[in-house]
Design an enzyme around this catalytic site. Structure first.
Site, PDB file in Angstrom:
ATOM      1  CB  THR A   1      -4.204  -8.366  -0.464  1.00  0.00           C
ATOM      2  OG1 THR A   1      -3.417  -7.557   0.420  1.00  0.00           O
ATOM      3  CG2 THR A   1      -5.449  -7.597  -0.887  1.00  0.00           C
TER       4      THR A   1
ATOM      5  CG  ASN B   1      -3.986  -3.541  -7.454  1.00  0.00           C
ATOM      6  OD1 ASN B   1      -4.568  -3.272  -6.409  1.00  0.00           O
ATOM      7  ND2 ASN B   1      -3.463  -4.743  -7.672  1.00  0.00           N
TER       8      ASN B   1
ATOM      9  CG  ASP C   1       1.086 -10.006 -10.924  1.00  0.00           C
ATOM     10  OD1 ASP C   1       0.190  -9.624 -10.152  1.00  0.00           O
ATOM     11  OD2 ASP C   1       2.186 -10.442 -10.519  1.00  0.00           O
TER      12      ASP C   1
ATOM     13  CE1 TYR D   1       1.117  -0.354   0.734  1.00  0.00           C
ATOM     14  CE2 TYR D   1       0.185   0.278   2.855  1.00  0.00           C
ATOM     15  CZ  TYR D   1       0.030  -0.222   1.571  1.00  0.00           C
ATOM     16  OH  TYR D   1      -1.222  -0.596   1.137  1.00  0.00           O
TER      17      TYR D   1
ATOM     18  CE  LYS E   1      -0.488   1.534  -1.622  1.00  0.00           C
ATOM     19  NZ  LYS E   1      -0.909   1.229  -3.016  1.00  0.00           N
TER      20      LYS E   1
ATOM     21  CG  LEU F   1      -7.471  -5.355  -3.249  1.00  0.00           C
ATOM     22  CD1 LEU F   1      -6.773  -4.149  -2.645  1.00  0.00           C
ATOM     23  CD2 LEU F   1      -8.981  -5.168  -3.211  1.00  0.00           C
TER      24      LEU F   1
ATOM     25  CG  ASP G   1       9.506  -3.380 -13.131  1.00  0.00           C
ATOM     26  OD1 ASP G   1       8.573  -2.786 -12.555  1.00  0.00           O
ATOM     27  OD2 ASP G   1      10.669  -3.397 -12.689  1.00  0.00           O
TER      28      ASP G   1
END
Length: 301
Positions: free
Chosen positions: A205, A100, A38, A171, A175, A19, A73
């Site tokens: 992904t 993201n 990244d 997770y 989120k 993404l 990071d």
């Protein structure tokens, strides 16, 4: 013809693959200068051998766009600060932040190690908070200097954060926290010209192609509903000036569909004007639950 993000500077975290990569390329296609962040880790957050951000930068430049790579990071204050500094030092401004970055360490709750909880909550939730904080500090300083920005933040939640997902308690919690962070940031930063929204995407992904292999497989022909590129147009619009007035919202997006999600709000209620006994409150709660809407189903059940 003017492109939607012409002249804007956009930072995308976790933009080396999936993404994030799709978002970075889409912003560049609309004229933005992009900082491609990244860390280059594996699916579970362990260090990888390759820094994918530079490959995305090469793609953008090959198409005539402008971009730089950032390998810090963002779940550390130093990394998040250097990310904002990279945009300001290179391009002299920052207009949009897309949070993201993330990875998975899926386990059923009773088998989940504390380290796996901490690592996932850190990268998703802290990895949203710190870039947001440092970008917001810059925009607040701009606003106080009389230069009100048209700033945008796009956070990345998930259906797992909205409904829950079996085997993903770490997770899902992270989120869900991102949604709460989005709502607070939207309220606090509006005075400085900053809009904050979140998306809950469904796309192919590294994190989904194994967990949901049956639904994520690309078709042999026709519309690829799970392609990550389907999500990016909404992210680009939310990150552009054209989204003026839209803040504190969560959008679910999948394939060719976008949905405005409506969060917690008061449902059926009862008030007897005095303290309940446990028996009374149980009877009242049963009655209210019978009048309430059925909750959405947890993923994986």
């Amino acid at each position: 013809m003017s492109r939607m993000c012409e002249g804007r500077v956009v930072v995308v975290t976790g933009a080396g693959r999936g993404l994030g990569r799709a978002h970075a390329l889409a912003f560049a296609a609309e004229g933005a200068k992009v900082v491609v962040n990244d860390l280059g880790v594996g699916l579970d957050g362990t260090p990888g051998a390759d820094g994918p951000s530079r490959h995305v930068v090469e793609e953008i430049r090959a198409a005539g766009g402008e971009a730089i790579a950032h390998g810090g990071d963002v779940a550390t204050s130093a990394g998040a600060a250097s990310l904002v500094a990279a945009a300001l030092d290179t391009y002299g401004r920052l207009d949009t932040l897309v949070n993201n970055a993330g990875f998975l360490r899926d386990r059923m709750l009773v088998n989940l190690d504390e380290d796996d909880w901490d690592a996932v909550v850190r990268v998703h939730l802290k990895g949203h908070f710190l870039p947001l904080k440092h970008a917001a500090a810059h925009w607040r300083a701009e606003a106080k200097a009389g230069r009100i920005p048209a700033a945008r933040i796009v956070n990345t939640s998930s259906g797992a954060g909205l409904l829950g997902s079996v085997g993903q308690s770490n997770y899902s919690a992270a989120k869900a926290g991102i949604v709460g962070l989005t709502l607070v940031a939207a309220a606090e930063l509006a005075r400085y010209g900053v809009q904050v929204n979140a998306i809950a995407p469904a796309a192919r992904t590294r994190m989904t192609e194994r967990t949901f292999a049956d639904t994520m497989t690309a078709p042999g022909s026709g519309f690829d509903a799970m392609a990550p590129e389907n999500v990016s147009p909404l992210v680009v619009w939310l990150g552009a000036e054209q989204s003026a007035g839209v803040t504190g919202r969560v959008f679910e997006t999948e394939g060719g569909r976008i949905t405005v999600m409506e969060g917690w709000r008061a449902g059926p209620s009862a008030d007897q004007g005095a303290r309940w006994t446990p028996g009374e409150v149980g009877e009242a709660a049963r009655k209210l639950l019978g009048e309430a809407e059925t909750p959405g189903q947890v993923y994986g059940t």
